[in-house]
Design a protein around this motif. Structure first.
Motif, PDB file in Angstrom:
ATOM      1  N   ASP A  50       0.841  -1.193   0.000  1.00  0.00           N
ATOM      2  CA  ASP A  50       0.000   0.000   0.000  1.00  0.00           C
ATOM      3  C   ASP A  50       0.878   1.246   0.000  1.00  0.00           C
ATOM      4  O   ASP A  50       2.078   1.187   0.254  1.00  0.00           O
ATOM      5  CB  ASP A  50      -0.935   0.009   1.215  1.00  0.00           C
ATOM      6  CG  ASP A  50      -2.303   0.567   0.872  1.00  0.00           C
ATOM      7  OD1 ASP A  50      -2.380   1.416  -0.042  1.00  0.00           O
ATOM      8  OD2 ASP A  50      -3.280   0.160   1.513  1.00  0.00           O
ATOM      9  N   THR A  58      -8.009   5.781   3.468  1.00  0.00           N
ATOM     10  CA  THR A  58      -8.841   4.575   3.534  1.00  0.00           C
ATOM     11  C   THR A  58     -10.283   4.914   3.870  1.00  0.00           C
ATOM     12  O   THR A  58     -11.227   4.340   3.309  1.00  0.00           O
ATOM     13  CB  THR A  58      -8.277   3.606   4.589  1.00  0.00           C
ATOM     14  OG1 THR A  58      -6.948   3.229   4.212  1.00  0.00           O
ATOM     15  CG2 THR A  58      -9.136   2.361   4.707  1.00  0.00           C
ATOM     16  N   GLU A 203     -10.844   4.977  -5.402  1.00  0.00           N
ATOM     17  CA  GLU A 203      -9.769   4.062  -5.033  1.00  0.00           C
ATOM     18  C   GLU A 203      -8.598   4.137  -6.013  1.00  0.00           C
ATOM     19  O   GLU A 203      -7.435   4.012  -5.628  1.00  0.00           O
ATOM     20  CB  GLU A 203     -10.308   2.634  -4.941  1.00  0.00           C
ATOM     21  CG  GLU A 203     -11.238   2.422  -3.746  1.00  0.00           C
ATOM     22  CD  GLU A 203     -11.795   1.020  -3.699  1.00  0.00           C
ATOM     23  OE1 GLU A 203     -11.585   0.266  -4.668  1.00  0.00           O
ATOM     24  OE2 GLU A 203     -12.448   0.683  -2.702  1.00  0.00           O
ATOM     25  N   SER A 208      -4.886   3.072  -4.044  1.00  0.00           N
ATOM     26  CA  SER A 208      -5.028   2.015  -3.061  1.00  0.00           C
ATOM     27  C   SER A 208      -4.523   0.692  -3.634  1.00  0.00           C
ATOM     28  O   SER A 208      -4.670   0.419  -4.833  1.00  0.00           O
ATOM     29  CB  SER A 208      -6.506   1.876  -2.657  1.00  0.00           C
ATOM     30  OG  SER A 208      -6.725   0.697  -1.923  1.00  0.00           O
TER      31      SER A 208
END
Length: 248
Positions: A50, A58, A203, A208
């Motif tokens: 990550d 997140t 995302e 991510s």
């Protein structure tokens, strides 16, 4: 802006800040990313592959859902309280009313989201150790703020089409969540089904580790955001057309 549109926009701002549900939902949306970054850092829950940017944001996904809910409430709240009749009496051009609501939602949500997600990234950068890749925060954070605006506009469009708060909120949350949940049921088409959601665009923008082509589609971050913006614009056009045909 024409005087009539400025007046409609002023009306919408007064109504927005007068309704507790929209004010509190917007406030939670704006605050949520920063404590989320602190929580992720404190629990050391990031995957090795990550990035600091992805880990720090997140909790931007639930915040994005709240942005969509805000958009739905901006229209449905008036139908629920009955003040929509007063609004249309004050501003007979219904397209102007919807346009004023859209401008308010887009500008307000993006203006609140940008400092919020930037602060979350800076907090995550300070708290996470150096073993994680940094990620590229700019211009990704600008795209994230844009994704919040688009989610709010999608909520506004569905709120105009459905007119019932519970139904509109359910529909918009389902639109954000179900594509990624149902994607595996579509076999090879999973990447396309999962990739149409605003959360998929988000995302990808935050880089991510979960944003794989198999999970959220093979489009890049910016083309994905452009796709979401395109069908949101079509939803708003459909909402405007239906709004003009209704009695109320």
């Amino acid at each position: 802006m024409t005087p009539r549109f400025r007046q409609a926009l002023a009306f919408e701002w007064i109504k927005f800040r007068s309704v507790r549900s929209t004010v509190w939902t917007t406030a939670v949306m704006a605050v949520l990313p920063v404590p989320g970054a602190v929580f992720v850092a404190a629990t050391e829950s990031l995957q090795p592959d990550d990035t600091v940017l992805g880990g720090s944001l997140t909790i931007a996904v639930p915040a994005l859902m709240l942005a969509a809910v805000v958009g739905a409430l901006v229209m449905c709240g008036e139908y629920g309280s009955g003040t929509i009749r007063t609004t249309f009496a004050a501003v007979p051009r219904r397209g102007t009313v919807l346009a004023a609501k859209a401008v308010l939602v887009a500008v307000l949500l993006s203006a609140l989201a940008l400092p919020s997600v930037t602060a979350a990234y800076l907090v995550g950068d300070a708290l996470l150790d150096d073993s994680y890749a940094q990620g590229d925060p700019m211009p990704a954070l600008l795209g994230v703020a844009g994704a919040f605006a688009v989610a709010g506009l999608l909520g506004l469009a569905l709120g105009t089409l459905i007119r019932h708060a519970a139904g509109a909120v359910t529909a918009v949350v389902a639109g954000l969540v179900l594509p990624s949940m149902l994607g595996p049921l579509f076999g090879d088409a999973e990447r396309w089904v999962a990739g149409i959601s605003p959360t998929a665009a988000l995302e990808k923008l935050v880089q991510s580790s979960d944003a794989t082509a198999e999970a959220v589609g093979s489009l890049g971050a910016w083309p994905s955001l452009l796709l979401v913006t395109g069908y949101t614009a079509l939803a708003l056009l459909a909402a405007a057309a239906l709004l003009r045909r209704r009695d109320v």
